[in-house]
Design an enzyme around this catalytic site. Sequence first.
Site: not given
Ligand SMILES: NC(=O)c1ccc[n+]([C@@H]2O[C@H](COP(=O)([O-])OP(=O)(O)OC[C@H]3O[C@@H](n4cnc5c(N)ncnc54)[C@H](OP(=O)(O)O)[C@@H]3O)[C@@H](O)[C@H]2O)c1
Length: 229
Positions: A154, A158
Site C-alpha cells: 500500500y 501511494k
Molecule cells: N481510511 C483511511 O484511513 C485512509 C487514509 C489515507 C488515505 N486513504 C485513501 O482514501 C481513499 C478512500 O479510502 P476510504 O477509506 O474511503 O476507503 P473505502 O471506504 O474502502 O472506500 C473505497 C472506495 O473505493 C472504491 N473502489 C475500490 N476499487 C475500485 C475500483 N477498481 N474502481 C472504482 N472504485 C473502486 C470502492 O468502491 P466499492 O464500494 O465498489 O468497493 C469505495 O467506493 C483511498 O484512496 C485510500 O487509499 C484512506
Amino acid sequence: MTGATRGIGREVVAQLVAAGHEVLLGARDRAAGDRAAAAIGAEVVELDVTDDASVARAAQMVRRRGGLDVLVNNAGVPGHACDATEIDAATIRAVFETNVFGVVRTMHAFAGLLRASAQPVVVNVSSGLGSIAAAVDPDAHVDTVPVWVPALHYGASKAALNMLTVQYARACPWMRINAVDPGFTATDFNDHRGTRSVADAARVVVDLATIGFDGPTATFTGDHGTVPW
Ligand SMILES: NC(=O)c1ccc[n+]([C@@H]2O[C@H](COP(=O)([O-])OP(=O)(O)OC[C@H]3O[C@@H](n4cnc5c(N)ncnc54)[C@H](OP(=O)(O)O)[C@@H]3O)[C@@H](O)[C@H]2O)c1
C-alpha cells in the site's frame, strides 16, 4: 470523483454537493452508486478504475454531459496486511492496479476534457503511508502502524501515486494537480480503526478540489498542512 460509493469518497461528494457543485459520483457497482447518490442528490457515473473500457465509457458520458473541471482520484484499495516477505509480485500488482494504474487510466481518459476546462483541477487521494520521509522517521505513523500495516504494497503504491502527481504537474502546467493525505480515517478500509471522521478527512480533499487556477500544484497536503514527500 472515483470510488465514491462509501467512505471518504461518498462524503467528499456530499460536501461538494452541499456547497453547490455539480458532482458525478463514480461507482464501479451501479446499484451501490445509485444507493449512495440517492442519499446525496448526485448523479452516478459507472467507473471501474481497473478497466480501460469502463474508464473510457465514463469519459464519453462526461463529455456528452458537457465536460468536467475537477477530477478527484479517490478509488483505492489497502491490500492485505501480511509479512513483507509473503508479498509476491501478483499481490503488489493487484494493489497498484487500482491505486496507481487506475489513476493513469483516468488521467489518460479525462486529459482531453480537463484540457478543455478553463480551470482544470485534479486531486489524487494519497496517504501519509506513501511518504518516504515519514517511512524513514521512527516517530511517524506511531498511531497507524501498530494496528494496520499493509505498508509495503500500500505504501509503495501511494509513493508511486505521489511521484505521478509531481510528474503530471511538471508535464501539464495548464492544470493544478495535488496529492492529499486524508489522515487515518474510520472507514471500511481499515475496519473502522481510523481515528478521524470521514467529515474531517473529506474536508482536506474538498479544500484541494475547490482551488482556483491561482492555487498550488505539485503539493502533498494533509490536515496539518504540507506532508513531507
Ligand atoms: N481510511 C483511511 O484511513 C485512509 C487514509 C489515507 C488515505 N486513504 C485513501 O482514501 C481513499 C478512500 O479510502 P476510504 O477509506 O474511503 O476507503 P473505502 O471506504 O474502502 O472506500 C473505497 C472506495 O473505493 C472504491 N473502489 C475500490 N476499487 C475500485 C475500483 N477498481 N474502481 C472504482 N472504485 C473502486 C470502492 O468502491 P466499492 O464500494 O465498489 O468497493 C469505495 O467506493 C483511498 O484512496 C485510500 O487509499 C484512506
